[in-house]
Design a protein around this motif. Structure first.
Motif, PDB file in Angstrom:
ATOM      1  N   GLU A  57       0.832  -1.214   0.000  1.00  0.00           N
ATOM      2  CA  GLU A  57       0.000   0.000   0.000  1.00  0.00           C
ATOM      3  C   GLU A  57       0.864   1.260   0.000  1.00  0.00           C
ATOM      4  N   ARG A  58       1.972   1.220   0.763  1.00  0.00           N
ATOM      5  CA  ARG A  58       2.864   2.393   0.800  1.00  0.00           C
ATOM      6  C   ARG A  58       3.437   2.644  -0.600  1.00  0.00           C
ATOM      7  N   PHE A  59       3.868   1.561  -1.271  1.00  0.00           N
ATOM      8  CA  PHE A  59       4.448   1.746  -2.606  1.00  0.00           C
ATOM      9  C   PHE A  59       3.402   2.191  -3.633  1.00  0.00           C
ATOM     10  N   ARG A  64       2.063   7.026  -6.892  1.00  0.00           N
ATOM     11  CA  ARG A  64       1.214   8.174  -7.261  1.00  0.00           C
ATOM     12  C   ARG A  64       1.995   9.474  -7.112  1.00  0.00           C
ATOM     13  N   VAL A  65       2.793   9.561  -6.016  1.00  0.00           N
ATOM     14  CA  VAL A  65       3.629  10.759  -5.826  1.00  0.00           C
ATOM     15  C   VAL A  65       4.615  10.873  -6.994  1.00  0.00           C
ATOM     16  N   GLY A  66       5.192   9.738  -7.402  1.00  0.00           N
ATOM     17  CA  GLY A  66       6.171   9.740  -8.499  1.00  0.00           C
ATOM     18  C   GLY A  66       5.566  10.246  -9.799  1.00  0.00           C
ATOM     19  N   LEU A  68       2.908  12.214 -10.055  1.00  0.00           N
ATOM     20  CA  LEU A  68       2.614  13.645  -9.857  1.00  0.00           C
ATOM     21  C   LEU A  68       3.882  14.484 -10.037  1.00  0.00           C
ATOM     22  N   LYS A  69       4.989  14.028  -9.426  1.00  0.00           N
ATOM     23  CA  LYS A  69       6.253  14.770  -9.537  1.00  0.00           C
ATOM     24  C   LYS A  69       6.724  14.820 -10.990  1.00  0.00           C
ATOM     25  N   ALA A  70       6.634  13.671 -11.683  1.00  0.00           N
ATOM     26  CA  ALA A  70       7.107  13.622 -13.071  1.00  0.00           C
ATOM     27  C   ALA A  70       6.276  14.566 -13.942  1.00  0.00           C
ATOM     28  N   PRO A  75      11.592  17.317  -8.366  1.00  0.00           N
ATOM     29  CA  PRO A  75      12.665  16.341  -8.151  1.00  0.00           C
ATOM     30  C   PRO A  75      12.177  15.079  -7.447  1.00  0.00           C
ATOM     31  N   ALA A  76      12.891  13.965  -7.683  1.00  0.00           N
ATOM     32  CA  ALA A  76      12.486  12.662  -7.120  1.00  0.00           C
ATOM     33  C   ALA A  76      12.534  12.675  -5.599  1.00  0.00           C
ATOM     34  N   GLY A  77      13.617  13.218  -5.034  1.00  0.00           N
ATOM     35  CA  GLY A  77      13.789  13.201  -3.579  1.00  0.00           C
ATOM     36  C   GLY A  77      13.381  14.521  -2.951  1.00  0.00           C
ATOM     37  N   ASP A  78      13.054  14.466  -1.656  1.00  0.00           N
ATOM     38  CA  ASP A  78      12.706  15.681  -0.910  1.00  0.00           C
ATOM     39  C   ASP A  78      13.403  15.577   0.452  1.00  0.00           C
ATOM     40  N   PRO A  79      14.686  16.025   0.525  1.00  0.00           N
ATOM     41  CA  PRO A  79      15.502  15.808   1.719  1.00  0.00           C
ATOM     42  C   PRO A  79      14.893  16.380   3.006  1.00  0.00           C
ATOM     43  N   ASP A  80      14.261  17.559   2.945  1.00  0.00           N
ATOM     44  CA  ASP A  80      13.688  18.137   4.183  1.00  0.00           C
ATOM     45  C   ASP A  80      12.538  17.267   4.697  1.00  0.00           C
ATOM     46  N   ARG A  81      11.740  16.756   3.790  1.00  0.00           N
ATOM     47  CA  ARG A  81      10.652  15.853   4.177  1.00  0.00           C
ATOM     48  C   ARG A  81      11.243  14.587   4.823  1.00  0.00           C
ATOM     49  N   GLU A  82      12.296  14.067   4.220  1.00  0.00           N
ATOM     50  CA  GLU A  82      12.918  12.839   4.760  1.00  0.00           C
ATOM     51  C   GLU A  82      13.465  13.074   6.164  1.00  0.00           C
ATOM     52  N   THR A  83      14.098  14.246   6.371  1.00  0.00           N
ATOM     53  CA  THR A  83      14.650  14.549   7.701  1.00  0.00           C
ATOM     54  C   THR A  83      13.529  14.568   8.736  1.00  0.00           C
ATOM     55  N   ALA A  84      12.401  15.201   8.371  1.00  0.00           N
ATOM     56  CA  ALA A  84      11.261  15.271   9.305  1.00  0.00           C
ATOM     57  C   ALA A  84      10.706  13.870   9.582  1.00  0.00           C
ATOM     58  N   GLN A  85      10.603  13.046   8.534  1.00  0.00           N
ATOM     59  CA  GLN A  85      10.082  11.674   8.716  1.00  0.00           C
ATOM     60  C   GLN A  85      10.997  10.870   9.634  1.00  0.00           C
ATOM     61  N   ILE A  86      12.312  11.003   9.406  1.00  0.00           N
ATOM     62  CA  ILE A  86      13.273  10.213  10.199  1.00  0.00           C
ATOM     63  C   ILE A  86      13.222  10.644  11.666  1.00  0.00           C
ATOM     64  N   ILE A 110      13.777   1.996   2.456  1.00  0.00           N
ATOM     65  CA  ILE A 110      12.531   2.099   1.684  1.00  0.00           C
ATOM     66  C   ILE A 110      12.566   3.352   0.803  1.00  0.00           C
ATOM     67  N   ILE A 111      12.979   4.484   1.409  1.00  0.00           N
ATOM     68  CA  ILE A 111      12.969   5.746   0.654  1.00  0.00           C
ATOM     69  C   ILE A 111      13.917   5.667  -0.544  1.00  0.00           C
ATOM     70  N   SER A 112      15.069   5.013  -0.381  1.00  0.00           N
ATOM     71  CA  SER A 112      15.996   4.951  -1.523  1.00  0.00           C
ATOM     72  C   SER A 112      15.369   4.146  -2.666  1.00  0.00           C
ATOM     73  N   GLU A 113      14.585   3.129  -2.333  1.00  0.00           N
ATOM     74  CA  GLU A 113      13.885   2.361  -3.372  1.00  0.00           C
ATOM     75  C   GLU A 113      12.810   3.241  -4.038  1.00  0.00           C
ATOM     76  N   VAL A 114      12.089   4.015  -3.213  1.00  0.00           N
ATOM     77  CA  VAL A 114      11.052   4.916  -3.754  1.00  0.00           C
ATOM     78  C   VAL A 114      11.694   5.913  -4.724  1.00  0.00           C
ATOM     79  N   ILE A 115      12.839   6.485  -4.319  1.00  0.00           N
ATOM     80  CA  ILE A 115      13.487   7.489  -5.175  1.00  0.00           C
ATOM     81  C   ILE A 115      13.933   6.850  -6.498  1.00  0.00           C
ATOM     82  N   HIS A 117      12.413   4.429  -7.989  1.00  0.00           N
ATOM     83  CA  HIS A 117      11.175   4.344  -8.798  1.00  0.00           C
ATOM     84  C   HIS A 117      10.837   5.711  -9.395  1.00  0.00           C
ATOM     85  N   HIS A 118      10.975   6.779  -8.570  1.00  0.00           N
ATOM     86  CA  HIS A 118      10.599   8.111  -9.057  1.00  0.00           C
ATOM     87  C   HIS A 118      11.492   8.550 -10.219  1.00  0.00           C
ATOM     88  N   VAL A 119      12.787   8.227 -10.110  1.00  0.00           N
ATOM     89  CA  VAL A 119      13.702   8.574 -11.207  1.00  0.00           C
ATOM     90  C   VAL A 119      13.266   7.834 -12.476  1.00  0.00           C
TER      91      VAL A 119
END
Ligand SMILES: C=C(O[C@@H]1C=C(C(=O)O)C=C[C@H]1O)C(=O)O
Length: 133
Positions: A57-59, A64-66, A68-70, A75-86, A110-115, A117-119
């Motif tokens: 479900e997460r993927f 869907r985010v990927g 939308l971004k494309a 950009p594929a990654g969002d470092p500030d969002r990742e910092t907040a999530q971590i 997980i996030i590196s796999e998502v990124i 996919h987004h690329v």
């Protein structure tokens, strides 16, 4: 075990084909110990099945985010969002007696796999744009 109907769904088939008692430990400990082990492993198997469904479900959501971004050239990654999530997940992990280091590594995995996919989605999108022009 009964035979499965040929049209049985894949999740039913996976459960049917699973040998929940598979173990290399037969004969290495008392029968009661092995029975307790089998019982705890039943819980582990239920949790693993839930994890697979949760990750699926997460993927689906991150795909869907990927898309939308494309579509909008983001950009594929969002470092500030990742910092907040971590930060949040480390705190949640600590309060749940889960090692925060492990929680961070798991999320980053997980996030590196998502990124990745987004690329790929973004490259597909660009290729389709190039083909159309
Ligand atoms: C899913 C997103 O894309 C990336 C993947 C993230 C994730 O898997 O949670 C978070 C941030 C982004 O680096 C997003 O931007 O929300």
């Amino acid at each position: 075990m009964n035979a499965l109907h040929e049209n049985a769904p894949a999740d039913v088939r996976a459960h049917h084909d699973f040998d929940a008692d598979a173990s290399s430990l037969e004969g290495t400990a008392d029968a009661e110990v092995l029975a307790e082990l089998r019982s705890i492993r039943g819980t582990i198997d239920n949790i693993d099945a839930a994890l697979v469904h949760l990750l699926a479900e997460r993927f689906k959501a991150t795909q869907r985010v990927g898309v939308l971004k494309a579509a909008h050239g983001l950009p594929a990654g969002d470092p500030d969002r990742e910092t907040a999530q971590i930060t949040r997940l480390r705190a949640l992990a600590a309060s749940a007696q889960l090692d925060p280091e492990f929680a961070e590594k798991f999320l980053n995995f997980i996030i590196s796999e998502v990124i990745r996919h987004h690329v790929a989605i973004s490259e597909d999108h660009r290729r389709q744009d190039d083909d159309a022009s």
